[in-house]
Design an enzyme around this catalytic site. Structure first.
Site, short mmCIF file in Angstrom:
data_model
loop_
_atom_site.label_atom_id
_atom_site.label_comp_id
_atom_site.label_asym_id
_atom_site.label_seq_id
_atom_site.Cartn_x
_atom_site.Cartn_y
_atom_site.Cartn_z
N CYS A 94 -6.61 9.04 -3.10
CA CYS A 94 -6.35 7.61 -3.25
C CYS A 94 -6.20 7.16 -4.72
O CYS A 94 -5.21 7.48 -5.34
CB CYS A 94 -7.42 6.82 -2.51
SG CYS A 94 -6.89 5.15 -2.09
N HIS A 191 -9.36 9.03 2.67
CA HIS A 191 -10.81 9.07 2.45
C HIS A 191 -11.43 9.57 3.74
O HIS A 191 -10.77 9.87 4.70
CB HIS A 191 -11.33 7.66 2.19
CG HIS A 191 -10.93 7.10 0.88
ND1 HIS A 191 -11.46 7.53 -0.30
CD2 HIS A 191 -10.06 6.12 0.55
CE1 HIS A 191 -10.94 6.83 -1.29
NE2 HIS A 191 -10.08 5.98 -0.81
N1 GLN Z 1 -7.09 1.00 -6.30
C1 GLN Z 1 -6.25 1.65 -5.40
C2 GLN Z 1 -5.58 0.75 -4.38
O1 GLN Z 1 -6.18 -0.21 -3.90
C3 GLN Z 1 -7.00 2.79 -4.76
C4 GLN Z 1 -7.97 2.41 -3.69
C5 GLN Z 1 -8.79 3.56 -3.20
O2 GLN Z 1 -9.05 4.55 -3.89
N2 GLN Z 1 -9.29 3.43 -1.98
O3 GLN Z 1 -4.47 1.02 -4.06
#
Ligand code: GLN
Length: 240
Positions: A94, A191
Site C-alpha cells: 500500500c 493489507h
Molecule cells: N496513504 C495511502 C493512501 O491512502 C496509503 C494507505 C495505506 O497504506 N493503507 O492511498
C-alpha cells in the site's frame, strides 16, 4: 541456509498488522530448516541493500509517507532502487508500494515526489477504496486481502501488474489491475496481512529469495490445511 530480511520503517509503516508478513516468512522458512535474520531499518539508520535477500515495507497513512520522505531521500532511495533492479525479492504494501513509484499526489493536493524506482504514479481522491478483495497472479495464484486507500495507481509500460482483479478496486478501480510486478519486486494494496492469508504467494517469494541466493529452490511442502481452509472461507464470505 540463511535468509536475511530487511524490514524498512517497521515502526512507521505497519497498518493492519503488516508485520505479520515478516512472521509468516520467518515461520515458513524456519519450518523448512532455513534460518532467518531480520533487521529493522528505521529512520536515521544506515542501510545497505546488499546485506539483504528479502526487503519488506508496509503501509501507512499519507502523514507517515510525508514524514519519511526526507529520510528516504538521504540514500535509502538509491539502495532500494539498486535492490529492485538487481532482482532482490521485495514486498511492498500500500503506502510502501506507492513509495516505489514516481510520485504520490494526495487527495488534498500535496505532491510527494518519490524515488521513481518503478514506472508508475499515484493520485489520491477523497473517496477511499475500502474492502475485502481478491486478485489472481500470472501463475494462477488467487490472493485475498483487504484494501483501504485513497491513492489510485497507474502503471506505465515498463512494469506489469501483480494480478488481475477478481473482486474489489485494486490499483485504481478502473483498469482491473492490482499491484505491480517487476523482476522480484511485488507491490500490492493488500493489507491483512497478505502472506499469512496466502500461503502460496508467501512461498513464491521465499522460493525466489532462496533461488537468488543458493541457485535452486525446491521448497518442501508444508501442511497448509488450515491456511487453505481460512482462505476458502474468506473467498466464500466476501468475494465470490
Ligand atoms: N496513504 C495511502 C493512501 O491512502 C496509503 C494507505 C495505506 O497504506 N493503507 O492511498
Amino acid at each position: 541456509m540463511i535468509i536475511r530480511i530487511g524490514h524498512l520503517y517497521p515502526d512507521m509503516l505497519n497498518l493492519y498488522g503488516d508485520r505479520g508478513n515478516i512472521i509468516a516468512l520467518t515461520q515458513r522458512m524456519n519450518a523448512r530448516g532455513i534460518e532467518v535474520q531480520t533487521d529493522r531499518i528505521t529512520m536515521g539508520k544506515s542501510f545497505n541493500a546488499d546485506d539483504y535477500d528479502i526487503l519488506f515495507i508496509g503501509g501507512g497513512q499519507d502523514f507517515e509517507q510525508d514524514v519519511l520522505l526526507d529520510d528516504l531521500k538521504k540514500g535509502k532511495d538509491l539502495q532500494i532502487n539498486k535492490a529492485i533492479h538487481n532482482g532482490t525479492v521485495f514486498l511492498a504494501i500500500c503506502g510502501g508500494y506507492q513509495m516505489l513509484g514516481k510520485y504520490y499526489k494526495t487527495y488534498d493536493g500535496k505532491m510527494l515526489e518519490y524515488m521513481g524506482a518503478l514506472d508508475f504514479y499515484t493520485e489520491g481522491r477523497e473517496e477511499r477504496m475500502i474492502g475485502n478483495y481478491a486478485f489472481k497472479t500470472k501463475e494462477g495464484i488467487e490472493v485475498v486481502g483487504f484494501e483501504n486507500h485513497s491513492g489510485r495507481t497507474h502503471l506505465g509500460s515498463d512494469v506489469e501488474p501483480l494480478g488481475k482483479m477478481i473482486k474489489g478496486y485494486g490499483n485504481n478501480g478502473e483498469d482491473g489491475t492490482e499491484g505491480v510486478r517487476y523482476k522480484n519486486t511485488f507491490g500490492t494494496y493488500s493489507h491483512g496481512p497478505i502472506l499469512p492469508k496466502n500461503a502460496k504467494f508467501a512461498d513464491l517469494l521465499i522460493s525466489k529469495a532462496v533461488e537468488n541466493k543458493y541457485g535452486t529452490a525446491k521448497l518442501e511442502p508444508l501442511d497448509d490445511t488450515l491456511e487453505h481452509k481460512a482462505q476458502k472461507q474468506i473467498m466464500k464470505l466476501y468475494i465470490k
